[in-house]
Design a protein around this motif. Structure first.
Motif, PDB file in Angstrom:
ATOM      1  N   ALA A   8       2.854  30.992  69.133  1.00 17.91           N
ATOM      2  CA  ALA A   8       2.435  30.523  67.815  1.00 17.91           C
ATOM      3  C   ALA A   8       2.176  29.019  67.841  1.00 17.91           C
ATOM      4  N   LYS A   9       1.004  28.597  67.340  1.00 17.87           N
ATOM      5  CA  LYS A   9       0.655  27.180  67.295  1.00 17.87           C
ATOM      6  C   LYS A   9       1.395  26.454  66.169  1.00 17.87           C
ATOM      7  N   ASP A  10       1.722  27.165  65.102  1.00 17.32           N
ATOM      8  CA  ASP A  10       2.415  26.616  63.937  1.00 17.32           C
ATOM      9  C   ASP A  10       3.336  27.683  63.381  1.00 17.32           C
ATOM     10  N   LEU A  12       3.912  30.371  60.928  1.00 12.86           N
ATOM     11  CA  LEU A  12       2.901  31.192  60.258  1.00 12.86           C
ATOM     12  C   LEU A  12       3.573  32.232  59.386  1.00 12.86           C
ATOM     13  N   TRP A  19       5.952  34.040  62.021  1.00  9.65           N
ATOM     14  CA  TRP A  19       5.954  33.627  63.410  1.00  9.65           C
ATOM     15  C   TRP A  19       6.413  32.179  63.437  1.00  9.65           C
ATOM     16  N   LYS A  21       6.609  28.457  65.220  1.00  6.62           N
ATOM     17  CA  LYS A  21       5.879  27.569  66.123  1.00  6.62           C
ATOM     18  C   LYS A  21       6.612  27.447  67.457  1.00  6.62           C
ATOM     19  N   SER A  38       6.149  40.196  65.599  1.00 10.49           N
ATOM     20  CA  SER A  38       6.493  39.087  64.717  1.00 10.49           C
ATOM     21  C   SER A  38       8.010  38.954  64.693  1.00 10.49           C
ATOM     22  N   GLN A  52     -10.067  35.932  64.906  1.00 12.07           N
ATOM     23  CA  GLN A  52      -9.509  35.193  63.772  1.00 12.07           C
ATOM     24  C   GLN A  52      -7.986  35.105  63.868  1.00 12.07           C
ATOM     25  N   GLU A  55      -6.770  32.608  66.603  1.00 12.71           N
ATOM     26  CA  GLU A  55      -6.970  31.182  66.340  1.00 12.71           C
ATOM     27  C   GLU A  55      -5.623  30.503  66.099  1.00 12.71           C
ATOM     28  N   ASN A  56      -4.636  31.280  65.706  1.00  8.89           N
ATOM     29  CA  ASN A  56      -3.298  30.761  65.375  1.00  8.89           C
ATOM     30  C   ASN A  56      -2.316  30.815  66.531  1.00  8.89           C
ATOM     31  N   PHE A  57      -2.763  31.276  67.693  1.00 12.35           N
ATOM     32  CA  PHE A  57      -1.882  31.459  68.844  1.00 12.35           C
ATOM     33  C   PHE A  57      -2.550  30.963  70.115  1.00 12.35           C
TER      34      PHE A  57
END
Length: 61
Positions: A8-10, A12, A19, A21, A38, A52, A55-57
């Motif tokens: 996880a980039k942030d 979420l 999730w 970060k 999760s 899509q 983009e968050n991972f």
């Protein structure tokens, strides 16, 4: 098809799922969908939204 990890980039949230970060989560690819772990369990997503969602991972194969 296969199994791999994403990070996880942030922090979420897609209620009721979250999730954290920096933590890694398992992805299991199936023929027309994928399963994303999760903190609360796992979700099934159609492959049509894969770009899509990811983009968050960061993908760690």
């Amino acid at each position: 098809m296969g199994t791999y990890k994403v990070i996880a980039k942030d922090d979420l949230q897609a209620r009721p799922y979250t999730w954290t970060k920096g933590l890694d989560y398992q992805v299991v690819e199936k023929s027309d969908y994928f399963i994303l772990a999760s903190n609360e369990g796992s979700l099934n997503y159609y492959n049509s939204v894969k770009d899509q969602v990811f983009e968050n991972f960061d993908v760690s194969r």
